[in-house]
Design an enzyme around this catalytic site. Structure first.
Site, mmCIF file in Angstrom:
data_model
loop_
_atom_site.group_PDB
_atom_site.id
_atom_site.type_symbol
_atom_site.label_atom_id
_atom_site.label_comp_id
_atom_site.label_asym_id
_atom_site.label_seq_id
_atom_site.Cartn_x
_atom_site.Cartn_y
_atom_site.Cartn_z
ATOM 1 N N HIS A 1 -14.094 -39.471 -1.793
ATOM 2 C CA HIS A 1 -13.584 -40.761 -1.314
ATOM 3 C C HIS A 1 -12.455 -40.490 -0.322
ATOM 4 O O HIS A 1 -11.766 -39.460 -0.402
ATOM 5 C CB HIS A 1 -13.029 -41.614 -2.457
ATOM 6 C CG HIS A 1 -14.065 -42.109 -3.406
ATOM 7 N ND1 HIS A 1 -13.871 -42.131 -4.782
ATOM 8 C CD2 HIS A 1 -15.301 -42.622 -3.202
ATOM 9 C CE1 HIS A 1 -14.958 -42.619 -5.364
ATOM 10 N NE2 HIS A 1 -15.828 -42.925 -4.435
ATOM 11 N N CYS B 1 -6.402 -43.425 -7.823
ATOM 12 C CA CYS B 1 -7.692 -43.849 -8.383
ATOM 13 C C CYS B 1 -7.503 -44.906 -9.460
ATOM 14 O O CYS B 1 -8.374 -45.754 -9.679
ATOM 15 C CB CYS B 1 -8.427 -42.656 -8.997
ATOM 16 S SG CYS B 1 -9.145 -41.523 -7.799
ATOM 17 N N GLU C 1 -18.086 -48.100 -2.300
ATOM 18 C CA GLU C 1 -17.217 -47.493 -3.302
ATOM 19 C C GLU C 1 -15.872 -48.212 -3.441
ATOM 20 O O GLU C 1 -14.960 -47.712 -4.095
ATOM 21 C CB GLU C 1 -16.994 -46.021 -2.966
ATOM 22 C CG GLU C 1 -18.274 -45.193 -2.920
ATOM 23 C CD GLU C 1 -18.825 -44.879 -4.304
ATOM 24 O OE1 GLU C 1 -18.074 -44.381 -5.151
ATOM 25 O OE2 GLU C 1 -20.037 -45.144 -4.531
#
Length: 444
Positions: A249, A367, A174
């Site tokens: 995450h 993000c 990720e």
């Protein structure tokens, strides 16, 4: 030589929508099927980037991907003209259209893992795009992400680009959302902290409800590709119980910069022992700022994205936390941050930013950015069209005004005109950013 950390923010694409595609991302699911505002989303993200540039930080931009992704739709059996492809998939498999229309590449913390030249054996900056195999709508991103990164960081004297890891859950990767680099000073060898959700070949100590997207095997593979050593790496497991609460995450539960790690009490599976190892690798000079559960619950941390913040070093070596306005509007979190500023830590300021359009889809300030530490020479080798200046900011704001809609529903994704609008916008953007023909539709 001077080194600095640059932030490359994802420019929100014209198809920004709320399709609720990300299982495990609470905000994404909560806002599914609501109308979105692509124009506001792009402007909010760009304004955040401009704020950081005005504060003196080096700020770059990564362009959106081509959406709807007609190439992927053809690959899975839809045929005819572009309009025919859209009509077929909208009628036969609308969920596939939703996945191929997502603007999720805006969250460039998932674009790649980056290791600076101070850490790597060959003394170059290394990039590995994330394969993002856990979610269909994100798994179609890595090849285009790689093309974009190569167009921006093109000079082979300074930059090394790797292909994304094999497209299998064994190597679920990720990107930088599960990677934090700690150091005493930029330009010096640091410690690269890789956080994983599970080991691919083990079934114990994994979440029971939501998926653990990052594997230890992926982290180890990226470290090998980047030429990192045991001395400057550490692999820590994310707490499976917080993944089950929506911490998909690590950057939803922890953030670090230089010699500071700001994290929740329940962030990691073997927290005390692993943080001791990390402290030893940092020669006992790491500032650990642990937020207790009785001060801020995991649920409140997720709903406000207290940890999905940018922790940045100011010119006086103090740090500022770039936090979403959701933190400011939550009484408990705001009180905690006010208290934090009174403590003896390097974090001396909090700056709130409005990125609500991104937040409603599950992505906060952290993000939206990919961190790249660069020397003066390396920065000079970056494609200048990707760096945000005042002039380019105004050009991009005007570009958004010309090309973006201010309201978009999931049903609108089948509109052939949206594809035309998006490609027209991206064709112009690639010229504004001096990127060349980076999109497949430009090469056809």
């Amino acid at each position: 030589m001077t080194y600095r950390e640059a932030n490359f923010d994802g420019l929100v694409g014209p198809t920004h929508n709320y399709a609720g595609l990300s299982f495990g991302n609470v905000a994404s699911q909560q806002h599914a099927a609501q109308p979105s505002n692509p124009k506001a989303a792009a402007q909010q993200g760009l304004a955040k980037a401009k704020l950081l540039a005005d504060m003196g930080f080096t700020q770059g931009i990564l362009p959106p991907h081509d959406r709807p992704d007609i190439t992927t739709l053809r690959r899975i059996g839809f045929s005819g003209s572009d309009n025919m492809v859209l009509q077929q998939v909208a009628h036969d498999a609308p969920t596939l259209l939703n996945s191929c229309s997502s603007a999720s590449c805006m969250w460039t913390a998932n674009a790649a893992t980056v290791s600076p030249s101070a850490d790597t054996l060959d003394g170059k900056v290394h990039f590995t795009p994330a394969n993002l195999v856990d979610r269909l709508h994100r798994s179609i991103e890595p090849a285009q992400t790689g093309r974009i990164l190569k167009a921006i960081f093109a000079d082979k004297q300074f930059f090394t680009h790797h292909q994304h890891l094999p497209e299998h859950s064994f190597f679920g990767d990720e990107g930088a959302a599960n990677h934090t680099r700690l150091c005493h000073h930029y330009g010096e060898t640091g410690v690269e902290l890789f956080v994983y959700g599970k080991q691919a070949n083990q079934s114990h100590t994994v979440p029971s409800h939501y998926p653990a997207r990052q594997t230890l095997e992926a982290c180890q593979a990226v470290a090998r590709l980047h030429g990192l050593t045991q001395d400057n790496t550490l692999f820590m497991q994310q707490n499976p119980t917080v993944i089950d609460q929506g911490v998909f995450h690590n950057d939803v539960i922890a953030v670090g910069n230089q010699n500071v790690l700001f994290y929740h009490q329940q962030a990691f599976a073997n927290q005390q022992a692993d943080l001791q190892k990390l402290q030893e690798k940092m020669h006992g000079q790491l500032h650990l700022i642990e937020v207790p559960q009785d001060a801020i619950s995991v649920n409140d941390a997720i709903s406000t994205y207290l940890f999905n913040t940018q922790l940045l070093t100011l010119s006086d070596n103090n740090m500022v936390l770039i936090a979403p306005t959701n933190c400011e509007q939550h009484a408990g979190v705001k009180a905690y941050l006010d208290h934090l500023l009174q403590l003896d830590t390097p974090i001396r300021a909090v700056q709130y930013v409005d990125v609500k359009q991104s937040m409603q889809n599950g992505g906060g300030p952290a993000c939206l950015r990919l961190r790249v530490e660069l020397s003066e020479q390396e920065l000079a080798a970056v494609n200048p069209g990707a760096l945000l200046t005042t002039e380019r900011y105004h050009t991009l704001m005007q570009w958004i005004d010309r090309h973006y809609r201010d309201r978009l529903t999931v049903a609108d994704l089948a509109d052939p005109q949206l594809l035309i609008e998006s490609r027209t916008a991206l064709d112009e953007l690639s010229q504004i950013m001096q990127l060349g023909n980076i999109y497949p539709f430009q090469q056809n």
